[in-house]
Design a protein around this motif. Structure first.
Motif, mmCIF file in Angstrom:
data_model
loop_
_atom_site.group_PDB
_atom_site.id
_atom_site.type_symbol
_atom_site.label_atom_id
_atom_site.label_comp_id
_atom_site.label_asym_id
_atom_site.label_seq_id
_atom_site.Cartn_x
_atom_site.Cartn_y
_atom_site.Cartn_z
ATOM 1 N N SER A 1 0.838 -1.213 0.000
ATOM 2 C CA SER A 1 0.000 0.000 0.000
ATOM 3 C C SER A 1 0.862 1.247 0.000
ATOM 4 O O SER A 1 1.694 1.436 0.900
ATOM 5 N N VAL A 2 0.646 2.136 -0.979
ATOM 6 C CA VAL A 2 1.355 3.404 -0.993
ATOM 7 C C VAL A 2 0.899 4.293 0.153
ATOM 8 O O VAL A 2 1.671 5.102 0.695
ATOM 9 N N GLN A 3 -0.346 4.146 0.595
ATOM 10 C CA GLN A 3 -0.818 4.948 1.718
ATOM 11 C C GLN A 3 -0.146 4.526 3.019
ATOM 12 O O GLN A 3 0.152 5.362 3.877
ATOM 13 N N GLN A 4 0.126 3.207 3.189
ATOM 14 C CA GLN A 4 0.890 2.766 4.357
ATOM 15 C C GLN A 4 2.313 3.320 4.297
ATOM 16 O O GLN A 4 2.901 3.678 5.331
ATOM 17 N N LEU A 5 2.870 3.396 3.086
ATOM 18 C CA LEU A 5 4.215 3.938 2.923
ATOM 19 C C LEU A 5 4.271 5.402 3.345
ATOM 20 O O LEU A 5 5.201 5.816 4.060
ATOM 21 N N VAL A 6 3.279 6.195 2.929
ATOM 22 C CA VAL A 6 3.324 7.615 3.286
ATOM 23 C C VAL A 6 3.054 7.812 4.773
ATOM 24 O O VAL A 6 3.571 8.749 5.382
#
Length: 422
Positions: free
Chosen positions: A52-57
């Motif tokens: 998940s890119v949202q978890q990354l951010v």
């Protein structure tokens, strides 16, 4: 004496004539190297484990959690001494990294461990730049300040180059556990070197003998009022917030997304992307640190910021690694001509005894980075990466021109104090 004579012959080496700086520079380098390797190693782990890119951010935002409390670290530095604060925080970094190394090597690591430890470290991390800059301001003569800041900044830039290449190649060659053990070693080395750093002893604030025991909130109000009443400090603060909000997300925590989903180049490509930006920043910092350019600090800050946003606008529209690498290099180069003069403007405009509080207020601007990251996640998901960079860069350019126009009498006019030759 020998080091002083060498510094006289080579202005770029002049800061090393100060004994404290000879300890601070390698200590800062080790800390910065650990920061960069850690961010890329754990960022890749989070993206791979969660998908998940949202978890990354969210992970990237946690690293800057402490920026909200940075003014209080500035107050603490003014009260107990910046050297004591530096040693204490770097000791905590080493302890937390040791815990994470044990989890990795015991094969017990889970994403929630990474988020929890990143949150704890993030509470302290923003204070590191506060103390670095304050110590440079305390130990350097005014005519050496801009050059010393440029050389000091090379620690972060060098670390981004080495950390990007070492973390990408290291994980692939020796595994995550051994690579992160190197991170822990860097933190320990940084702590030991920091013990040799000097600094002015804590001093009571002017006024009554009990003034030094004023409530931290009262000190915070004083710092806010001090920055608010000085337009050169306020303009520089706004510029710092702007680049953190709209520029840094794309060259730091979103690079794993660019490598994986935009360029499809894998973890080795991520290392090259991070190293390209850091190499440009290092080149810029060395040029500023050489102290041979007749820079007008406030003008350089504004021009560098505008060039940074313009470069990111083009970078966001590229689709290949070959096109992205030179653009990231140039973005890093012009970034140094924005942020190093910005720090010089704030240090030179800060009154005696206010360095810690002013630089603590400056680090509040870092809060723009997690805000920009958290906003970028859903925007990228809905509109794509090119549209997101176009939006962010266009807003950044417009706001940079607005800041320059609003405070033109103290930031752009040639006769302004902030534009005195340095």
């Amino acid at each position: 004496m020998a080091s002083s004579s060498r510094a006289a012959r080579a202005p770029v080496l002049a800061p090393f004539g100060v004994r404290s700086f000879r300890f601070q520079w390698p200590a800062d380098l080790a800390t910065s190297l650990a920061f960069e390797m850690e961010a890329l190693i754990l960022g890749w782990y989070v993206l791979t484990a969660t998908g998940s890119v949202q978890q990354l951010v969210i992970f990237g935002a946690l690293a800057w959690l402490g920026s909200l409390f940075s003014p209080f670290f500035g107050i603490a530095g003014d009260r107990i001494g910046h050297r004591a604060l530096l040693c204490a925080t770097r000791g905590v970094y080493a302890l937390l990294a040791t815990v994470l190394t044990v989890l990795i090597l015991s094969d017990a690591l889970a994403p929630w461990h990474v988020f929890a430890i990143a949150a704890l470290a993030g509470l302290l991390r923003a204070s590191d730049n506060v103390v670095r800059h304050a110590l440079v301001g305390e130990t350097m003569r005014p005519e050496m300040l801009l050059g010393a800041l440029g050389i000091s900044r090379t620690t972060a830039d060098t670390a981004r180059v080495a950390g990007a290449l070492a973390s990408a190649g290291g994980v692939a060659l020796v595994g995550m556990g051994a690579a992160y053990a190197v991170v822990t070693t860097m933190y320990v080395v940084a702590f030991l070197l920091s013990l040799g750093v000097a600094g002015k002893p804590p001093r009571a604030r002017p006024g009554t003998p009990g003034a030094a025991a004023a409530h931290p909130v009262a000190d915070l109000k004083q710092a806010i009022g001090y920055v608010w009443r000085k337009p050169d400090l306020l303009g520089a603060f706004c510029m710092a917030f702007l680049v953190n909000l709209l520029a840094y997300p794309f060259v730091l925590n979103l690079l794993p997304y660019v490598a994986k989903d935009v360029y499809a180049v894998g973890q080795s490509g991520l290392g090259y992307l991070a190293a390209a930006f850091a190499s440009g920043a290092l080149a810029g910092s060395l040029l500023v640190g050489a102290n041979r350019l007749p820079l007008r600090a406030a003008r350089a800050m504004l021009a560098g910021g505008a060039a940074w946003f313009a470069t990111l606008l083009v970078f966001g529209q590229t689709e290949t690694l070959a096109a992205g690498l030179p653009l990231l290099f140039f973005a890093g180069f012009v970034q140094s001509f924005c942020l190093t003069p910005l720090a010089a403007v704030m240090l030179r405009s800060s009154g005696d005894g206010m360095l810690g509080r002013v630089m603590g207020m400056r680090m509040l601007a870092v809060w723009g980075l997690p805000l920009g990251l958290l906003a970028a996640g859903p925007i990228i998901a809905h509109f794509g990466f090119p549209a997101t960079t176009l939006l962010y860069a266009a807003l950044g350019l417009a706001a940079t021109f607005a800041i320059g126009y609003r405070w033109r009498h103290v930031l752009w006019h040639r006769s302004a104090v902030a534009n005195a030759r340095m």
